[in-house]
Scaffold this motif. Sequence first.
Motif, PDB file in Angstrom:
ATOM      1  N   GLU A 267      -8.939 -25.010 -12.856  1.00  0.00           N
ATOM      2  CA  GLU A 267      -7.486 -24.901 -12.983  1.00  0.00           C
ATOM      3  C   GLU A 267      -6.899 -26.269 -13.258  1.00  0.00           C
ATOM      4  O   GLU A 267      -7.431 -27.292 -12.797  1.00  0.00           O
ATOM      5  N   CYS A 268      -5.793 -26.288 -14.019  1.00  0.00           N
ATOM      6  CA  CYS A 268      -5.122 -27.553 -14.328  1.00  0.00           C
ATOM      7  C   CYS A 268      -3.615 -27.306 -14.328  1.00  0.00           C
ATOM      8  O   CYS A 268      -3.133 -26.348 -14.927  1.00  0.00           O
ATOM      9  N   GLY A 288      -5.717 -30.693 -10.661  1.00  0.00           N
ATOM     10  CA  GLY A 288      -6.700 -29.837 -11.275  1.00  0.00           C
ATOM     11  C   GLY A 288      -7.888 -30.586 -11.870  1.00  0.00           C
ATOM     12  O   GLY A 288      -8.033 -31.810 -11.721  1.00  0.00           O
TER      13      GLY A 288
END
Length: 327
Positions: A267-268, A288
């Motif tokens: 995830e970012c 992230g």
Amino acid sequence: MKKSNYSTSVIISVFVHALFIVLLLWGADFTFDKKPSVGNTIQATMIDPAILNQQAQQIRQQRQAAKDAEQARQARLKQQTEALEAQRKADAERIRQLKEDKLTAEKATREAEKQRQLQQQQAEEAKAKAEVKAKADAKAKADAKAKADAKAKADAKAKADAKAKADAKAKADAKAKADAKAKADAKAKADAKAKADAKAKADAKAKAQAKQDAALNDMFSGLEAENEQRGGARGKHIADEVARYGTIYKQMIQQNLLVDQSFKGQECKLTLRLSANGLVLDVSQLAGNNTLCRAAKSAVLQVSEFPMPDNPDVVKQLRVINLTVSP
């Protein structure tokens, strides 16, 4: 030469003997007393005894003188004979010594001549050997130079051949590399096109099913904007417009995002800052996976400019956007 020396010795010997005979004859007494004649006449003479004694004494003295003279003559003759013999021996010795010296000199001369000839022969042999050695050395030097020249030519040819081979190999490698790069570029373009086509198809499919599976399949799980007006119809209209433009932005970013299998489950969170006309002013990572965030930021920067609505209230909401990328 020997015959001449022998003749000289004979002449000297004859001369010495002749001289010796002359001296003997010279010393002899050839006086003869005249004997009184003997006759029948006898004369009686009275003789004085004193006179007789005197005469006898005179006779004795004469005889003694003659004897002394004879002895002196004999001694003188002996002395002369010895002197002559000594001279003869000295002459003979001198002649012998001369002959010996001459023989020695002749022998020395012969030895010297023999030595000279030997030295000359040795010198000639040494000279001949030196000439042979010089010729051999010159030939060896010439052969060595010829070998060195041949080796140098062979080395130069080998070097030239090696350089030609290296150049040919380099050209072949460069061509192969260029061909490989061209193939790789073509494959990359084909892969990119196929990927783009697949992505476009997926995007089209995702757009058709956006409302149903947005929570599961959409790469952007959240698109939030500050909304000061929440209530009423106007607020709903602004929210709808923000959501619509957000969907457009997601599609544009998604088209430039290179997805890798390693991104799965990552995830970012990014923050986008846009100008009033939609230019990307800044994109920063909030949290992230760094690799995923770099890929997402690169996709945003490739878009460069996002479309903006005419409504300034909607534009205001789209100036700052928080994105959550979760492949």
